[in-house]
Design a protein around this motif. Sequence first.
Motif, PDB file in Angstrom:
ATOM      1  N   PRO A  65       0.836  -1.203   0.000  1.00  0.00           N
ATOM      2  CA  PRO A  65       0.000   0.000   0.000  1.00  0.00           C
ATOM      3  C   PRO A  65       0.871   1.253   0.000  1.00  0.00           C
ATOM      4  CG  PRO A  65       0.023  -1.008   2.176  1.00  0.00           C
ATOM      5  CD  PRO A  65       0.749  -1.946   1.250  1.00  0.00           C
ATOM      6  N   PRO A  66       0.326   2.405  -0.423  1.00  0.00           N
ATOM      7  CA  PRO A  66       1.122   3.643  -0.462  1.00  0.00           C
ATOM      8  C   PRO A  66       1.707   4.047   0.897  1.00  0.00           C
ATOM      9  CG  PRO A  66      -0.983   3.959  -1.552  1.00  0.00           C
ATOM     10  CD  PRO A  66      -1.023   2.606  -0.920  1.00  0.00           C
ATOM     11  N   SER A  67       1.065   3.610   1.974  1.00  0.00           N
ATOM     12  CA  SER A  67       1.561   3.970   3.297  1.00  0.00           C
ATOM     13  C   SER A  67       2.818   3.199   3.691  1.00  0.00           C
ATOM     14  CB  SER A  67       0.482   3.743   4.345  1.00  0.00           C
ATOM     15  OG  SER A  67       0.084   2.385   4.328  1.00  0.00           O
ATOM     16  N   LEU A  68       3.102   2.094   3.004  1.00  0.00           N
ATOM     17  CA  LEU A  68       4.344   1.359   3.250  1.00  0.00           C
ATOM     18  C   LEU A  68       5.316   1.764   2.153  1.00  0.00           C
ATOM     19  CD1 LEU A  68       5.884  -0.623   4.997  1.00  0.00           C
ATOM     20  CD2 LEU A  68       5.071  -2.448   3.514  1.00  0.00           C
ATOM     21  N   GLU A  69       6.189   2.679   2.513  1.00  0.00           N
ATOM     22  CA  GLU A  69       7.094   3.284   1.531  1.00  0.00           C
ATOM     23  C   GLU A  69       8.073   2.270   0.951  1.00  0.00           C
ATOM     24  OE1 GLU A  69      10.226   6.945   1.680  1.00  0.00           O
ATOM     25  OE2 GLU A  69       8.450   7.088   2.944  1.00  0.00           O
ATOM     26  N   GLY A  70       8.463   1.300   1.754  1.00  0.00           N
ATOM     27  CA  GLY A  70       9.420   0.295   1.302  1.00  0.00           C
ATOM     28  C   GLY A  70      10.241  -0.200   2.466  1.00  0.00           C
ATOM     29  N   ILE A  71      11.496  -0.600   2.162  1.00  0.00           N
ATOM     30  CA  ILE A  71      12.388  -1.115   3.197  1.00  0.00           C
ATOM     31  C   ILE A  71      13.726  -0.376   3.133  1.00  0.00           C
ATOM     32  CG2 ILE A  71      11.332  -3.403   3.349  1.00  0.00           C
ATOM     33  CD1 ILE A  71      13.609  -4.437   1.535  1.00  0.00           C
ATOM     34  N   ILE A  72      14.419  -0.370   4.264  1.00  0.00           N
ATOM     35  CA  ILE A  72      15.755   0.227   4.341  1.00  0.00           C
ATOM     36  C   ILE A  72      16.698  -0.789   4.973  1.00  0.00           C
ATOM     37  CG2 ILE A  72      15.005   2.634   4.414  1.00  0.00           C
ATOM     38  CD1 ILE A  72      15.279   2.558   7.466  1.00  0.00           C
ATOM     39  N   ASN A  73      17.982  -0.592   4.733  1.00  0.00           N
ATOM     40  CA  ASN A  73      19.023  -1.413   5.322  1.00  0.00           C
ATOM     41  C   ASN A  73      19.713  -0.563   6.382  1.00  0.00           C
ATOM     42  OD1 ASN A  73      21.388  -2.782   5.994  1.00  0.00           O
ATOM     43  ND2 ASN A  73      21.683  -3.553   3.910  1.00  0.00           N
ATOM     44  N   VAL A  74      19.562  -0.955   7.641  1.00  0.00           N
ATOM     45  CA  VAL A  74      20.184  -0.227   8.752  1.00  0.00           C
ATOM     46  C   VAL A  74      21.253  -1.126   9.357  1.00  0.00           C
ATOM     47  CG1 VAL A  74      19.813   0.961  10.944  1.00  0.00           C
ATOM     48  CG2 VAL A  74      18.006   0.976   9.216  1.00  0.00           C
ATOM     49  N   ASP A  77      20.411  -4.729   9.113  1.00  0.00           N
ATOM     50  CA  ASP A  77      19.045  -5.097   9.482  1.00  0.00           C
ATOM     51  C   ASP A  77      18.082  -4.469   8.480  1.00  0.00           C
ATOM     52  OD1 ASP A  77      19.759  -6.526  11.779  1.00  0.00           O
ATOM     53  OD2 ASP A  77      19.770  -4.700  13.005  1.00  0.00           O
ATOM     54  N   ILE A  78      17.138  -5.251   7.992  1.00  0.00           N
ATOM     55  CA  ILE A  78      16.137  -4.765   7.053  1.00  0.00           C
ATOM     56  C   ILE A  78      14.924  -4.294   7.845  1.00  0.00           C
ATOM     57  CG2 ILE A  78      14.676  -5.352   5.079  1.00  0.00           C
ATOM     58  CD1 ILE A  78      17.744  -5.383   4.559  1.00  0.00           C
ATOM     59  N   GLU A  79      14.547  -3.036   7.636  1.00  0.00           N
ATOM     60  CA  GLU A  79      13.421  -2.429   8.349  1.00  0.00           C
ATOM     61  C   GLU A  79      12.414  -1.894   7.348  1.00  0.00           C
ATOM     62  OE1 GLU A  79      13.253  -2.662  11.544  1.00  0.00           O
ATOM     63  OE2 GLU A  79      15.332  -3.017  12.109  1.00  0.00           O
ATOM     64  N   SER A  80      11.139  -2.042   7.659  1.00  0.00           N
ATOM     65  CA  SER A  80      10.098  -1.423   6.841  1.00  0.00           C
ATOM     66  C   SER A  80      10.050   0.070   7.145  1.00  0.00           C
ATOM     67  CB  SER A  80       8.741  -2.055   7.150  1.00  0.00           C
ATOM     68  OG  SER A  80       8.414  -1.877   8.517  1.00  0.00           O
ATOM     69  N   VAL A  81       9.462   0.842   6.231  1.00  0.00           N
ATOM     70  CA  VAL A  81       9.295   2.281   6.449  1.00  0.00           C
ATOM     71  C   VAL A  81       7.831   2.627   6.207  1.00  0.00           C
ATOM     72  CG1 VAL A  81       9.937   4.614   5.729  1.00  0.00           C
ATOM     73  CG2 VAL A  81      11.659   2.802   5.759  1.00  0.00           C
ATOM     74  N   ILE A  82       7.165   3.028   7.278  1.00  0.00           N
ATOM     75  CA  ILE A  82       5.779   3.464   7.200  1.00  0.00           C
ATOM     76  C   ILE A  82       5.787   4.969   6.943  1.00  0.00           C
ATOM     77  CG2 ILE A  82       3.640   3.770   8.499  1.00  0.00           C
ATOM     78  CD1 ILE A  82       4.463   1.257  10.110  1.00  0.00           C
ATOM     79  N   ASN A  83       5.036   5.403   5.947  1.00  0.00           N
ATOM     80  CA  ASN A  83       4.950   6.827   5.618  1.00  0.00           C
ATOM     81  C   ASN A  83       3.843   7.433   6.472  1.00  0.00           C
ATOM     82  OD1 ASN A  83       4.270   9.329   4.323  1.00  0.00           O
ATOM     83  ND2 ASN A  83       5.519   8.644   2.604  1.00  0.00           N
ATOM     84  N   LEU A  84       4.203   8.045   7.598  1.00  0.00           N
ATOM     85  CA  LEU A  84       3.224   8.558   8.550  1.00  0.00           C
ATOM     86  C   LEU A  84       2.299   9.607   7.941  1.00  0.00           C
ATOM     87  CD1 LEU A  84       2.147   8.246  11.415  1.00  0.00           C
ATOM     88  CD2 LEU A  84       3.767  10.005  12.134  1.00  0.00           C
ATOM     89  N   PRO A  85       2.793  10.535   7.111  1.00  0.00           N
ATOM     90  CA  PRO A  85       1.846  11.480   6.510  1.00  0.00           C
ATOM     91  C   PRO A  85       0.720  10.784   5.739  1.00  0.00           C
ATOM     92  CG  PRO A  85       4.081  12.265   6.196  1.00  0.00           C
ATOM     93  CD  PRO A  85       4.176  10.876   6.780  1.00  0.00           C
ATOM     94  N   ALA A 106       7.866  -0.493  19.533  1.00  0.00           N
ATOM     95  CA  ALA A 106       6.778  -0.468  20.514  1.00  0.00           C
ATOM     96  C   ALA A 106       5.923  -1.709  20.325  1.00  0.00           C
ATOM     97  CB  ALA A 106       5.930   0.785  20.344  1.00  0.00           C
ATOM     98  N   GLY A 107       5.396  -2.224  21.408  1.00  0.00           N
ATOM     99  CA  GLY A 107       4.507  -3.367  21.339  1.00  0.00           C
ATOM    100  C   GLY A 107       5.137  -4.592  20.693  1.00  0.00           C
ATOM    101  N   GLY A 108       6.436  -4.750  20.828  1.00  0.00           N
ATOM    102  CA  GLY A 108       7.122  -5.887  20.245  1.00  0.00           C
ATOM    103  C   GLY A 108       7.388  -5.750  18.750  1.00  0.00           C
ATOM    104  N   LEU A 109       7.064  -4.604  18.178  1.00  0.00           N
ATOM    105  CA  LEU A 109       7.275  -4.369  16.754  1.00  0.00           C
ATOM    106  C   LEU A 109       8.314  -3.284  16.549  1.00  0.00           C
ATOM    107  CD1 LEU A 109       3.532  -4.398  15.705  1.00  0.00           C
ATOM    108  CD2 LEU A 109       5.182  -6.254  15.463  1.00  0.00           C
ATOM    109  N   ARG A 110       8.887  -3.277  15.354  1.00  0.00           N
ATOM    110  CA  ARG A 110       9.922  -2.291  15.024  1.00  0.00           C
ATOM    111  C   ARG A 110       9.745  -1.910  13.559  1.00  0.00           C
ATOM    112  NH1 ARG A 110      16.146  -2.111  16.443  1.00  0.00           N
ATOM    113  NH2 ARG A 110      16.904  -1.281  14.504  1.00  0.00           N
ATOM    114  N   SER A 111       9.838  -0.614  13.270  1.00  0.00           N
ATOM    115  CA  SER A 111       9.717  -0.134  11.895  1.00  0.00           C
ATOM    116  C   SER A 111      10.255   1.277  11.808  1.00  0.00           C
ATOM    117  CB  SER A 111       8.245  -0.143  11.451  1.00  0.00           C
ATOM    118  OG  SER A 111       8.135   0.324  10.109  1.00  0.00           O
TER     119      SER A 111
END
Length: 173
Positions: A65-74, A77-85, A106-111
């Motif tokens: 979905p448009p709100s999930l911008e994609g993933i990043i490499n930190v 570690d691969i992390e999802s990126v949620i587009n808050l706007p 938070a809540g056992g989740l990370r993004s």
Amino acid sequence: MTDHRISLEQALGSRRGSAGPVIDVDEAMVKFVFTTIGDEWFAFHGDTIAEILADCPVFFLPGCPPSLEGIINVRGDIESVINLPVVLGYPERPPDGASRILLGKAGGLRSGIRVDSVQDVRDLPESSILPPPHTISGPLAALVSGIVTMGAHHAGIIDLARLFEDYIAGKRG
């Protein structure tokens, strides 16, 4: 000539005797990360934000979905990126140079969470947290757990655990 000056300890000692013990009260402080989306200010509890990343490459994932911008490499570690706007119903627009990604846990989740800018990280007294107004509507109504003031700006405190829970349940984005 007699010296009538007294020391601070003497003054406090006489005060203790007349008013009972002097109690030193330190108010609990809460760390906040202040961000903006458009002209609106938001805050996250500092203990839910592990890191603030300058704009880094986000790799698009087809079919998301448009709100999930994609993933990043930190650092491996691969992390999802949620587009808050987008999650909050703001018009979709490409990130600019001030845009940041907050690594939230938070809540056992990370993004990662995309915001337009990070304005400040500041400790505020716990008593400065006000309840959210009843006039908040739309996607913010369930996400704003309180209001804090930073300078001339009122910032809604985003409940990151609720954001993640709702996002996974399909209620957001």
